[in-house]
Design a protein around this motif. Structure first.
Motif, PDB file in Angstrom:
ATOM      1  N   PHE A 167      69.166  31.887  14.518  1.00 24.19           N
ATOM      2  CA  PHE A 167      67.901  32.226  14.858  1.00 24.19           C
ATOM      3  C   PHE A 167      66.737  32.016  13.906  1.00 24.19           C
ATOM      4  N   PRO A 168      65.521  31.914  14.315  1.00 25.69           N
ATOM      5  CA  PRO A 168      64.555  32.045  13.166  1.00 25.69           C
ATOM      6  C   PRO A 168      64.721  33.539  12.804  1.00 25.69           C
ATOM      7  N   ASP A 169      64.062  33.733  11.589  1.00 28.67           N
ATOM      8  CA  ASP A 169      64.229  35.082  10.738  1.00 28.67           C
ATOM      9  C   ASP A 169      63.164  35.600  10.097  1.00 28.67           C
ATOM     10  N   GLN A 170      62.455  36.782  10.351  1.00 28.08           N
ATOM     11  CA  GLN A 170      61.331  37.246   9.788  1.00 28.08           C
ATOM     12  C   GLN A 170      61.227  37.225   8.102  1.00 28.08           C
ATOM     13  N   PHE A 171      62.729  37.387   7.725  1.00 24.82           N
ATOM     14  CA  PHE A 171      62.995  37.741   6.394  1.00 24.82           C
ATOM     15  C   PHE A 171      63.390  36.398   5.835  1.00 24.82           C
ATOM     16  N   ASP A 177      63.598  26.126  10.565  1.00 23.99           N
ATOM     17  CA  ASP A 177      63.636  24.326  10.687  1.00 23.99           C
ATOM     18  C   ASP A 177      64.253  24.294  12.296  1.00 23.99           C
ATOM     19  N   GLU A 178      63.375  23.912  12.997  1.00 25.07           N
ATOM     20  CA  GLU A 178      63.752  23.655  14.459  1.00 25.07           C
ATOM     21  C   GLU A 178      64.785  22.435  14.448  1.00 25.07           C
ATOM     22  N   ASN A 179      64.852  21.678  13.745  1.00 24.05           N
ATOM     23  CA  ASN A 179      65.566  20.277  13.678  1.00 24.05           C
ATOM     24  C   ASN A 179      67.181  20.607  13.384  1.00 24.05           C
ATOM     25  N   LEU A 180      67.428  21.708  12.970  1.00 30.03           N
ATOM     26  CA  LEU A 180      68.663  22.158  12.515  1.00 30.03           C
ATOM     27  C   LEU A 180      69.120  23.237  13.628  1.00 30.03           C
ATOM     28  N   ARG A 181      68.335  23.827  14.334  1.00 25.78           N
ATOM     29  CA  ARG A 181      68.843  24.506  15.296  1.00 25.78           C
ATOM     30  C   ARG A 181      69.881  23.898  16.400  1.00 25.78           C
ATOM     31  N   GLN A 182      70.916  24.709  16.881  1.00 27.65           N
ATOM     32  CA  GLN A 182      71.938  24.195  17.534  1.00 27.65           C
ATOM     33  C   GLN A 182      71.713  24.201  19.019  1.00 27.65           C
ATOM     34  N   PRO A 183      72.342  23.516  19.940  1.00 29.76           N
ATOM     35  CA  PRO A 183      71.736  23.358  21.196  1.00 29.76           C
ATOM     36  C   PRO A 183      72.134  24.845  22.030  1.00 29.76           C
ATOM     37  N   GLU A 184      73.408  25.424  21.462  1.00 28.58           N
ATOM     38  CA  GLU A 184      73.513  26.813  22.113  1.00 28.58           C
ATOM     39  C   GLU A 184      72.117  27.749  21.897  1.00 28.58           C
ATOM     40  N   TYR A 267      71.010  37.676   8.313  1.00 28.29           N
ATOM     41  CA  TYR A 267      69.705  36.912   8.598  1.00 28.29           C
ATOM     42  C   TYR A 267      70.064  35.992   9.530  1.00 28.29           C
ATOM     43  N   GLY A 268      69.220  35.718  10.515  1.00 28.63           N
ATOM     44  CA  GLY A 268      69.178  34.682  11.492  1.00 28.63           C
ATOM     45  C   GLY A 268      69.916  35.169  12.958  1.00 28.63           C
ATOM     46  N   GLY A 269      69.915  36.376  12.883  1.00 25.54           N
ATOM     47  CA  GLY A 269      70.849  37.070  14.158  1.00 25.54           C
ATOM     48  C   GLY A 269      69.985  36.984  15.395  1.00 25.54           C
ATOM     49  N   MET A 270      70.380  36.984  16.542  1.00 26.89           N
ATOM     50  CA  MET A 270      69.694  37.136  17.619  1.00 26.89           C
ATOM     51  C   MET A 270      68.877  38.360  18.105  1.00 26.89           C
ATOM     52  N   GLN A 271      69.534  39.602  17.575  1.00 25.38           N
ATOM     53  CA  GLN A 271      68.852  40.982  17.845  1.00 25.38           C
ATOM     54  C   GLN A 271      67.502  41.011  17.434  1.00 25.38           C
ATOM     55  N   ASP A 272      67.295  40.796  16.226  1.00 24.24           N
ATOM     56  CA  ASP A 272      65.838  40.892  15.620  1.00 24.24           C
ATOM     57  C   ASP A 272      65.050  39.775  16.412  1.00 24.24           C
ATOM     58  N   TRP A 273      65.526  38.682  16.758  1.00 26.71           N
ATOM     59  CA  TRP A 273      64.587  37.477  17.003  1.00 26.71           C
ATOM     60  C   TRP A 273      64.123  37.965  18.581  1.00 26.71           C
ATOM     61  N   ASN A 274      65.202  38.492  19.524  1.00 26.51           N
ATOM     62  CA  ASN A 274      64.922  38.820  20.707  1.00 26.51           C
ATOM     63  C   ASN A 274      63.819  40.138  21.013  1.00 26.51           C
ATOM     64  N   TYR A 275      63.539  40.727  19.778  1.00 24.29           N
ATOM     65  CA  TYR A 275      62.660  41.899  19.830  1.00 24.29           C
ATOM     66  C   TYR A 275      61.270  41.283  19.624  1.00 24.29           C
ATOM     67  N   ILE A 276      61.516  40.638  18.515  1.00 26.22           N
ATOM     68  CA  ILE A 276      60.237  39.992  18.153  1.00 26.22           C
ATOM     69  C   ILE A 276      59.393  38.947  18.839  1.00 26.22           C
ATOM     70  N   HIS A 277      60.212  37.802  19.200  1.00 21.60           N
ATOM     71  CA  HIS A 277      59.527  36.892  20.078  1.00 21.60           C
ATOM     72  C   HIS A 277      59.865  36.961  21.436  1.00 21.60           C
ATOM     73  N   GLY A 278      60.860  37.718  21.992  1.00 21.88           N
ATOM     74  CA  GLY A 278      61.109  37.793  23.623  1.00 21.88           C
ATOM     75  C   GLY A 278      60.616  38.896  24.215  1.00 21.88           C
ATOM     76  N   GLY A 279      60.088  40.042  23.195  1.00 19.07           N
ATOM     77  CA  GLY A 279      59.459  41.278  23.923  1.00 19.07           C
ATOM     78  C   GLY A 279      61.026  42.008  24.438  1.00 19.07           C
ATOM     79  N   CYS A 280      62.050  41.616  23.863  1.00 22.37           N
ATOM     80  CA  CYS A 280      63.313  42.197  24.597  1.00 22.37           C
ATOM     81  C   CYS A 280      63.842  43.328  23.532  1.00 22.37           C
ATOM     82  N   PHE A 281      64.424  44.508  24.366  1.00 26.92           N
ATOM     83  CA  PHE A 281      64.982  45.629  23.366  1.00 26.92           C
ATOM     84  C   PHE A 281      66.555  45.063  23.507  1.00 26.92           C
ATOM     85  N   ASP A 282      66.950  44.570  22.347  1.00 27.37           N
ATOM     86  CA  ASP A 282      68.352  44.142  22.219  1.00 27.37           C
ATOM     87  C   ASP A 282      69.091  45.178  21.413  1.00 27.37           C
ATOM     88  N   LEU A 283      70.163  45.332  21.798  1.00 33.29           N
ATOM     89  CA  LEU A 283      71.471  46.066  20.984  1.00 33.29           C
ATOM     90  C   LEU A 283      72.758  45.224  20.942  1.00 33.29           C
TER      91      LEU A 283
END
Length: 466
Positions: A167-171, A177-184, A267-283
């Motif tokens: 996942f995209p990461d703030q740090f 790079d969106e071109n390297l992102r996996q389909p899942e 880095y690149g985890g879903m938890q932080d991305w969910n909170y920053i970009h999805g407005g979703c509180f993820d545990l």
């Protein structure tokens, strides 16, 4: 109803344990997998003996499976899981809907089961995940983010990419790079943005702890990395830990919860991305010290986690801040921004209903502001009590003093007036009543004149004689 929900969550628990990485797939196997160093201002990730680590991670899978099969236990395969979900959807069609958010590299559907009293319909209810849950939340269950990895007995997907580092990461800007992102990963990101989840949780094994953001640090060091909603995340993690069989009694993690970066940064985890970009509180919920527990232990794991799961989901209804934002002009819903004083993180109200759902830790006062470009902002204060949600509705006025509306009756001008609703109490601006009375008088006079004219037109005129 309770038995039905229980059996559903049992299927999900089985699937999560079997499938390894899921929505926020396990934080990342062995800590030795990743070493973070600084080079100038950029973080560099150094992967050590990836192949050998993968072998040690799944090395006992085959032996465990053989023992389980001999005893009559087994993990679900991808096809078995699909059949089980379809069977549930068929039997409980009134409160469930099965749908796919995309496909894996090898073309396996990423199935999601939605549970709600109105599945498939958008409602002004928090989306997360008992009748309390079915009637008041939209619960979406994704058994696996990585069906290919499970089928291949490996942590990465079919391209050997760890999806919880994708996942995209703030740090870590190299991950952007969106071109390297996996389909899942793309499927999860699009799904999260589309559904506006209030909160989420992912289950995996390897430890016994409830993990919360941030997962990374700006300098790559192992230390506490506090996100803006640190207090709320600690509250949510404690709900899960304290209702668990023994998670809160951990000798390694105080209270059975941990900040991700203090445990070890990733880095690149879903938890932080969910909170920053999805407005979703993820545990991220680590529910077993064993990375791949024997299948015969799954019923016991379910019993240890069942109440924690139900309480975490119920907390979306029993706590937090909920409400709607609408315009004083025609009453249309507004996708306003909801800001909490002193917390540098916002959530968005929905376009369709103008509804918002904001997780907050109880026991304190909050200043709440609703704002939207082109409208005057409104603020109020609330006291959020334990085990009691707070409801606040905002009615925003256009920033312009006059709003022009063209209708079949001509052009009307509406003066600006203010209304706000806090916990059901509606406060009206005096000018609103003045305008209403003025309009009533004008319309009454107009109708009186019309009526008089019609009556007089029907009276026959007397002929004059010469």
């Amino acid at each position: 109803m309770e038995a039905m929900v229980t059996s559903l969550l049992l299927i999900v628990l089985l699937a999560n344990l079997a499938f390894g990485p899921k929505p926020a797939a396990a934080r990342g196997g062995d800590r030795s997998l990743l070493t973070s160093t600084l080079s100038g201002s950029n973080l560099k990730r150094v992967w050590h003996t990836k192949a050998s680590v993968g072998q040690s991670l799944f090395g006992n899978v085959t032996s465990n499976r053989k023992k389980d099969l001999e005893l009559g236990y087994h993990y679900m395969s991808n096809s078995e899981l699909e059949r089980a979900m379809k069977k549930f959807g068929s039997k409980c069609g009134k409160i469930s809907k099965l749908y796919s958010i995309g496909k894996s590299v090898r073309g396996i559907p990423l199935w999601v089961l939605e549970i709600s009293d109105k599945p498939g319909q958008e409602e002004p209810e928090p989306a997360f995940k008992a009748t309390l849950i079915v009637e008041n939340v939209h619960l979406h269950l994704l058994p696996s983010m990585n069906p290919d990895g499970y089928a291949l007995s490996q942590r990465g997907n079919a391209n050997k990419i760890d999806l919880n580092r994708d996942f995209p990461d703030q740090f870590f800007s190299q991950n952007n790079d969106e071109n390297l992102r996996q389909p899942e990963t793309k499927a999860i990101m699009n799904w999260t943005k589309d559904k506006r989840f209030t909160a989420s949780a992912s289950l995996h094994g390897g430890a016994l702890v409830a993990n919360y953001p941030w997962d990374g640090t700006s300098d790559g060091r192992e230390k506490y990395s506090k996100c803006p909603d640190d207090e709320t995340f600690r509250y949510m993690a404690a709900i899960y830990s304290h209702h668990h069989y023994n998670m809160s009694k951990s000798n390694e993690f105080s209270g059975g919860i941990t900040n991700g970066a203090q445990w070890y940064p990733l880095y690149g985890g879903m938890q932080d991305w969910n909170y920053i970009h999805g407005g979703c509180f993820d545990l991220t919920l680590e529910i077993s010290d064993t990375k791949w527990p024997p299948a015969k232990e799954i019923p016991l794991l379910w019993e240890h986690n069942r109440m924690s799961m139900l309480q975490l989901v119920a907390s979306l209804v029993k706590s937090g801040l909920h409400g709607k934002v609408i315009s004083s002009y025609l009453g249309q819903p507004l996708p306003a921004t909801i800001q909490i004083g002193g917390i540098n993180h916002t959530v968005k109200a929905g376009h369709l209903f103008g509804d918002f759902h904001r997780m907050l830790s109880p026991g304190r006062n909050y200043e709440v502001t609703a704002s939207l470009s082109g409208y005057s902002s409104r603020s109020t204060h609330i006291l959020l009590q334990n085990e009691k949600a707070s409801y606040v509705d905002f009615i925003l006025d256009p920033a312009d003093q006059k709003v022009i509306s063209k209708s079949g009756w001509g052009i009307f001008f509406q003066r600006k007036y203010l209304r706000s609703s806090v916990d059901g109490e509606i406060l009206f601006h005096p000018s609103e009543l003045t305008i209403l009375l003025f309009l009533i008088i004008v319309v009454s006079v107009f109708l009186y004149v019309i009526l008089r004219w019609r009556v007089r037109s029907k009276i026959p005129r007397q002929r004059q004689r010469w």
